[in-house]
Motif scaffolding. Structure first.
Motif, PDB file in Angstrom:
ATOM      1  N   CYS A 105       2.839  -2.280  -2.685  1.00 37.02           N
ATOM      2  CA  CYS A 105       1.548  -2.912  -2.408  1.00 37.02           C
ATOM      3  C   CYS A 105       0.474  -1.848  -2.543  1.00 37.02           C
ATOM      4  O   CYS A 105       0.576  -0.776  -1.925  1.00 37.02           O
ATOM      5  CB  CYS A 105       1.527  -3.519  -1.013  1.00 37.02           C
ATOM      6  N   GLY A 106      -0.546  -2.124  -3.336  1.00 35.89           N
ATOM      7  CA  GLY A 106      -1.616  -1.153  -3.489  1.00 35.89           C
ATOM      8  C   GLY A 106      -2.882  -1.786  -4.016  1.00 35.89           C
ATOM      9  O   GLY A 106      -2.857  -2.868  -4.613  1.00 35.89           O
ATOM     10  N   TYR A 107      -3.995  -1.104  -3.796  1.00 36.42           N
ATOM     11  CA  TYR A 107      -5.293  -1.548  -4.292  1.00 36.42           C
ATOM     12  C   TYR A 107      -6.055  -0.305  -4.728  1.00 36.42           C
ATOM     13  O   TYR A 107      -5.770   0.811  -4.297  1.00 36.42           O
ATOM     14  CB  TYR A 107      -6.050  -2.332  -3.224  1.00 36.42           C
ATOM     15  N   ASP A 108      -7.017  -0.501  -5.645  1.00 38.92           N
ATOM     16  CA  ASP A 108      -7.797   0.612  -6.161  1.00 38.92           C
ATOM     17  C   ASP A 108      -6.834   1.675  -6.717  1.00 38.92           C
ATOM     18  O   ASP A 108      -5.922   1.323  -7.470  1.00 38.92           O
ATOM     19  CB  ASP A 108      -8.726   1.139  -5.059  1.00 38.92           C
ATOM     20  N   TRP A 109      -6.976   2.950  -6.373  1.00 44.35           N
ATOM     21  CA  TRP A 109      -6.081   3.970  -6.930  1.00 44.35           C
ATOM     22  C   TRP A 109      -4.618   3.660  -6.626  1.00 44.35           C
ATOM     23  O   TRP A 109      -3.748   3.822  -7.476  1.00 44.35           O
ATOM     24  CB  TRP A 109      -6.407   5.336  -6.344  1.00 44.35           C
ATOM     25  N   GLY A 110      -4.329   3.228  -5.409  1.00 42.22           N
ATOM     26  CA  GLY A 110      -2.952   2.914  -5.050  1.00 42.22           C
ATOM     27  C   GLY A 110      -2.411   1.736  -5.834  1.00 42.22           C
ATOM     28  O   GLY A 110      -1.232   1.696  -6.194  1.00 42.22           O
ATOM     29  N   GLY A 111      -3.283   0.757  -6.104  1.00 42.37           N
ATOM     30  CA  GLY A 111      -2.867  -0.364  -6.932  1.00 42.37           C
ATOM     31  C   GLY A 111      -2.584   0.057  -8.353  1.00 42.37           C
ATOM     32  O   GLY A 111      -1.692  -0.498  -9.017  1.00 42.37           O
ATOM     33  N   ARG A 112      -3.319   1.051  -8.827  1.00 40.29           N
ATOM     34  CA  ARG A 112      -3.079   1.553 -10.181  1.00 40.29           C
ATOM     35  C   ARG A 112      -1.705   2.220 -10.262  1.00 40.29           C
ATOM     36  O   ARG A 112      -0.939   1.981 -11.203  1.00 40.29           O
ATOM     37  CB  ARG A 112      -4.193   2.540 -10.545  1.00 40.29           C
TER      38      ARG A 112
ATOM     39  N   ALA B  81      -0.973  10.592 -13.092  1.00 38.08           N
ATOM     40  CA  ALA B  81      -0.634  11.480 -11.980  1.00 38.08           C
ATOM     41  C   ALA B  81      -0.316  10.671 -10.731  1.00 38.08           C
ATOM     42  O   ALA B  81       0.638  10.974  -9.996  1.00 38.08           O
ATOM     43  CB  ALA B  81      -1.786  12.443 -11.705  1.00 38.08           C
ATOM     44  N   LEU B  82      -1.100   9.625 -10.470  1.00 39.51           N
ATOM     45  CA  LEU B  82      -0.859   8.785  -9.299  1.00 39.51           C
ATOM     46  C   LEU B  82       0.482   8.080  -9.402  1.00 39.51           C
ATOM     47  O   LEU B  82       1.221   7.971  -8.417  1.00 39.51           O
ATOM     48  CB  LEU B  82      -1.991   7.768  -9.158  1.00 39.51           C
TER      49      LEU B  82
ATOM     50  N   VAL C 127       9.481  -0.788   1.515  1.00 41.83           N
ATOM     51  CA  VAL C 127       8.148  -1.239   1.137  1.00 41.83           C
ATOM     52  C   VAL C 127       7.236  -0.022   1.159  1.00 41.83           C
ATOM     53  O   VAL C 127       7.203   0.724   2.145  1.00 41.83           O
ATOM     54  CB  VAL C 127       7.611  -2.310   2.105  1.00 41.83           C
ATOM     55  N   ILE C 128       6.501   0.193   0.084  1.00 37.58           N
ATOM     56  CA  ILE C 128       5.567   1.318   0.006  1.00 37.58           C
ATOM     57  C   ILE C 128       4.161   0.763  -0.111  1.00 37.58           C
ATOM     58  O   ILE C 128       3.865  -0.047  -1.000  1.00 37.58           O
ATOM     59  CB  ILE C 128       5.899   2.247  -1.168  1.00 37.58           C
ATOM     60  N   LEU C 129       3.275   1.202   0.776  1.00 34.90           N
ATOM     61  CA  LEU C 129       1.904   0.717   0.872  1.00 34.90           C
ATOM     62  C   LEU C 129       0.954   1.828   0.454  1.00 34.90           C
ATOM     63  O   LEU C 129       0.949   2.909   1.057  1.00 34.90           O
ATOM     64  CB  LEU C 129       1.605   0.265   2.303  1.00 34.90           C
ATOM     65  N   LEU C 130       0.140   1.582  -0.550  1.00 35.71           N
ATOM     66  CA  LEU C 130      -0.653   2.629  -1.200  1.00 35.71           C
ATOM     67  C   LEU C 130      -2.148   2.348  -1.084  1.00 35.71           C
ATOM     68  O   LEU C 130      -2.636   1.294  -1.507  1.00 35.71           O
ATOM     69  CB  LEU C 130      -0.264   2.726  -2.673  1.00 35.71           C
TER      70      LEU C 130
ATOM     71  N   LEU D 127       6.568   7.834  -8.132  1.00 32.34           N
ATOM     72  CA  LEU D 127       7.965   7.981  -8.552  1.00 32.34           C
ATOM     73  C   LEU D 127       8.621   9.173  -7.865  1.00 32.34           C
ATOM     74  O   LEU D 127       9.768   9.090  -7.394  1.00 32.34           O
ATOM     75  CB  LEU D 127       8.032   8.161 -10.068  1.00 32.34           C
ATOM     76  N   ASP D 128       7.897  10.286  -7.796  1.00 36.20           N
ATOM     77  CA  ASP D 128       8.444  11.492  -7.163  1.00 36.20           C
ATOM     78  C   ASP D 128       8.696  11.265  -5.680  1.00 36.20           C
ATOM     79  O   ASP D 128       9.683  11.757  -5.122  1.00 36.20           O
ATOM     80  CB  ASP D 128       7.483  12.666  -7.358  1.00 36.20           C
TER      81      ASP D 128
END
Length: 299
Positions: free
Chosen positions: A102-109, A82-83, A29-32, A88-89
């Motif tokens: 899971c992400g919101y704002d920039w992380g959601g993008r 870029a985000l 799980v990655i949380l952004l 991916l990287d």
């Protein structure tokens, strides 16, 4: 609350700092986080997921905390591609073939873009405020006055005065955004000092300014990301199982009565509007965010 040690991994462009929770053998799980936030947004969520046996990664986005660019000549881009490429990287560097995001704002993008363009890498998606891909080709069309007013900070960043203001007053400026965007949350004053040090990154201002100028086509993007940006102009649908969490009290993007994003999702999709919650969704509503993640992970 005790926090994990900060680890790092090197990618082509960045040395990405991240916090890790739970067993490496668990499903990933990655949380952004978003702007202007940090991994502290997930302090109540990451340990709970780890206790359920999941392998949880919480990175610092480019321009935040200990994350650093590897080369001084690399464009300090904040564009949406870029985000996504950073995500991916990161997954490649950590040998994560597939993850729930899971992400919101920039992380959601970043999470939405990877889910849309690389669905085989995504088991499920919890997105703050629905379909977060920018429609840059149409970004210069004026919006209604109320929406334009809420985007004042973006237009401020288009000016030299905005660059100087963010440089000189970054902590005060971002704290003001926290207050505006989470107007009914009682923990702003308590929680903001835990995140504010992440803005001391030497690339923070450059990345932020580029992000808000690129989305309006006022600066060029990174040529290496042009193919991804071109793919995003088609506004591709998201097919992976998705739960959208929307803050009813979001001061920058309040949830509309009608779900305007549903047509962008072609697989399982559910929208949950959270009463009394602003823009900082996982930090304001950790239990609802955790439930959404577990609902997807245990489908």
């Amino acid at each position: 609350m005790s926090r994990k040690a900060i680890l790092s991994c090197k990618t082509a462009s960045l040395t990405i700092a991240y916090e890790q929770h739970g067993p490496a053998s668990g499903a990933s799980v990655i949380l952004l986080h978003g702007f202007p936030y940090s991994p502290r947004a997930y302090d109540e969520i990451a340990p709970a997921l780890a206790a359920e046996g999941y392998h949880v990664i919480v990175p610092y986005l480019r321009g935040y905390g200990p994350t650093r660019f590897n080369q001084p000549q690399t464009l300090r881009s904040g564009q949406q591609a870029a985000l996504a490429q950073d995500l991916l990287d990161l997954m490649d560097a950590l040998s994560i073939g597939q993850a729930t995001l899971c992400g919101y704002d920039w992380g959601g993008r970043a999470a939405c873009i990877v889910a849309a363009l690389f669905p085989d890498r995504v088991q499920g998606l919890v997105t703050g405020d629905g379909y977060n891909l920018q429609d840059i080709a149409n970004s210069t069309r004026p919006l209604d006055p109320e929406t334009e007013h809420r985007l004042w900070y973006q237009y401020y960043f288009h000016t030299p005065r905005g660059v100087a203001g963010l440089t000189q007053n970054r902590r005060e400026f971002c704290e003001w955004l926290w207050k505006l965007w989470s107007p009914t949350w009682s923990r702003n004053a308590e929680r903001y000092p835990l995140t504010a040090p992440a803005f001391d990154n030497p690339d923070f201002v450059d990345v932020v300014i580029h992000s808000y100028r690129h989305r309006f086509m006022y600066v060029a993007g990174d040529p290496a990301l042009e193919s991804m940006e071109k793919a995003l102009t088609r506004q591709p649908p998201i097919s992976v199982p998705t739960i959208s969490l929307c803050g009813a009290d979001d001061g920058v993007g309040p949830a509309p009565v009608d779900d305007e994003d549903a047509g962008h999702f072609s697989g399982f999709y559910e929208r949950r509007v959270l009463a009394g919650v602003g823009h900082n969704i996982p930090e304001e509503a950790p239990q609802q965010t955790l439930k959404a993640l577990l609902d997807l992970l245990q489908r």
